[in-house]
Design a protein around this motif. Structure first.
Motif, PDB file in Angstrom:
ATOM      1  N   LYS A 290       7.277  -4.883  -6.911  1.00  0.00           N
ATOM      2  CA  LYS A 290       7.236  -4.235  -5.607  1.00  0.00           C
ATOM      3  C   LYS A 290       6.620  -5.086  -4.499  1.00  0.00           C
ATOM      4  O   LYS A 290       6.844  -4.817  -3.322  1.00  0.00           O
ATOM      5  CB  LYS A 290       6.458  -2.913  -5.718  1.00  0.00           C
ATOM      6  CG  LYS A 290       7.125  -1.865  -6.615  1.00  0.00           C
ATOM      7  CD  LYS A 290       8.515  -1.502  -6.094  1.00  0.00           C
ATOM      8  CE  LYS A 290       9.166  -0.440  -6.949  1.00  0.00           C
ATOM      9  NZ  LYS A 290      10.557  -0.133  -6.499  1.00  0.00           N
ATOM     10  N   SER A 291       5.834  -6.092  -4.900  1.00  0.00           N
ATOM     11  CA  SER A 291       5.124  -6.871  -3.878  1.00  0.00           C
ATOM     12  C   SER A 291       5.200  -8.357  -4.197  1.00  0.00           C
ATOM     13  O   SER A 291       4.801  -8.785  -5.285  1.00  0.00           O
ATOM     14  CB  SER A 291       3.647  -6.438  -3.813  1.00  0.00           C
ATOM     15  OG  SER A 291       3.536  -5.065  -3.498  1.00  0.00           O
ATOM     16  N   GLY A 323      12.410  -3.726  -3.485  1.00  0.00           N
ATOM     17  CA  GLY A 323      11.055  -4.203  -3.257  1.00  0.00           C
ATOM     18  C   GLY A 323      10.407  -3.522  -2.068  1.00  0.00           C
ATOM     19  O   GLY A 323      11.098  -3.048  -1.154  1.00  0.00           O
ATOM     20  N   LYS A 324       9.091  -3.465  -2.058  1.00  0.00           N
ATOM     21  CA  LYS A 324       8.386  -2.747  -0.995  1.00  0.00           C
ATOM     22  C   LYS A 324       7.635  -3.691  -0.057  1.00  0.00           C
ATOM     23  O   LYS A 324       7.818  -3.651   1.160  1.00  0.00           O
ATOM     24  CB  LYS A 324       7.404  -1.749  -1.616  1.00  0.00           C
ATOM     25  CG  LYS A 324       6.612  -0.938  -0.597  1.00  0.00           C
ATOM     26  CD  LYS A 324       5.636   0.022  -1.275  1.00  0.00           C
ATOM     27  CE  LYS A 324       4.835   0.798  -0.239  1.00  0.00           C
ATOM     28  NZ  LYS A 324       3.837   1.708  -0.881  1.00  0.00           N
TER      29      LYS A 324
END
Length: 354
Positions: A290-291, A323-324
């Motif tokens: 995600k990061s 993805g964030k």
């Protein structure tokens, strides 16, 4: 038995006095020439066309027979690519100065280095581009006119490649070949493993990550790619990139999963160095990461490849894949850390001349 010759410097100077009517030679100076890849003069079609023509007709960059490559270059590439590339440059263009960020940063690096040596009239600092303006030839002529009989060229490429360092030096010597009174030349060697460079990168990364509101699970060290056949034929670029990452990983105390090497900016149909940055980011997102953050250790200054490709296109790929959090870590540019690297290299290579 031979005895050591004793030289009386006072008499030697007297004997060396110039004959009547002979003008003394000008004060000898040393030129320090910072060289970067290059940049178009504008984002419209024709400035982009001129820049791309010079860049893509360099046999160091495109190692194809001209009989094969030129019909493609002039028939397809230079018909379509100037408009597309111009649109990308517009996204990151320095509108205040009406120039690309690469030119802004390279000029600033030169000005800040000149300020370091401001108290030494023997040193002349200037900058030029391998492609576009100011040309290397024009800067060499300017240095020669200022009395420089020695030039230290500083290719701002940490990792060596024939497509970057070598072609920049080629262009320098092409300029010297046209000069009646060519200066002596030194070239700063690749600095991919220099402690001052690794330390500067580590500090820059640490400082940037400390300012984020998330902790990246993976950091990518994304380098500009080259065609795989170039590497197979002996270009050391890939090994230099991997060593930079290894030393950076060691310096930061990270493992091989935290900091990985990837390659970006491929062009054409042939295979380039892998793993590809865009494909890796896409895979990480699909795997649930995600990061992430991306640093570009192969670029001394932020440019189209970092600001538009990485911070723009690759960030979009990551977010689109699920993805964030994404962050692009700026290049060293003209920061205090970046200038410390350049100054250290220049001072070392000037030893024996100053």
């Amino acid at each position: 038995m031979n005895r050591p010759v004793q030289i009386d410097m006072a008499k030697a100077k007297a004997v060396g006095t110039l004959p009547a009517g002979r003008s003394p030679l000008a004060v000898r100076k040393i030129g320090v020439l910072l060289v970067n890849l290059g940049t178009p003069d504008g984002t419209d079609y024709w400035p982009m066309w001129r820049y791309l023509r010079e860049f893509l007709s360099d046999p160091r960059v495109i190692e194809l027979n001209k009989a094969i490559w030129y019909p493609i270059l002039y028939g397809l590439v230079l018909t379509t690519r100037p408009t597309k590339s111009g649109a990308n440059y517009k996204k990151i263009w320095n509108r205040e100065k009406n120039e690309s960020p690469l030119r802004t940063f390279t000029r600033s690096q030169s000005e800040k280095l000149a300020a370091v040596f401001a108290g030494n009239p023997e040193i002349v600092v200037d900058w030029g581009m391998r492609y576009g303006t100011p040309s290397i030839a024009s800067v060499v002529e300017r240095m020669e006119a200022q009395g420089c009989d020695r030039i230290l060229t500083v290719p701002l490429y940490p990792q060596y490649s024939a497509t970057t360092t070598a072609t920049a030096n080629d262009q320098l010597f092409r300029a010297l070949m046209k000069m009646r009174r060519a200066p002596a030349v030194r070239s700063v060697p690749p600095y991919y493993d220099e402690p001052v460079y690794i330390d500067a990168l580590a500090r820059s990364i640490t400082r940037h990550l400390a300012g984020l509101d998330f902790d990246p699970e993976v950091v990518l060290a994304s380098f500009h790619g080259i065609p795989k056949p170039y590497s197979d034929r002996g270009d050391p670029y890939r090994e230099h990139c991997l060593e930079t990452t290894r030393l950076l990983r060691e310096r930061l105390g990270w493992d091989e999963k935290k900091l990985i090497t990837t390659f970006q900016s491929r062009f054409g149909a042939q295979e380039w160095l892998q793993p590809y940055t865009d494909k890796t980011v896409e895979r990480l997102a699909k795997e649930g990461v995600k990061s992430i953050a991306i640093v570009n250790p192969g670029f001394s200054s932020d440019c189209i490849e970092t600001l538009e490709e990485i911070a723009g296109e690759v960030a979009e790929i990551f977010h689109h894949g699920g993805g964030k959090n994404f962050s692009h870590i700026p290049c060293l540019n003209d920061s205090a850390d970046g200038m410390a690297v350049i100054e250290a290299l220049v001072r070392r290579e000037l030893m024996g001349w100053m």
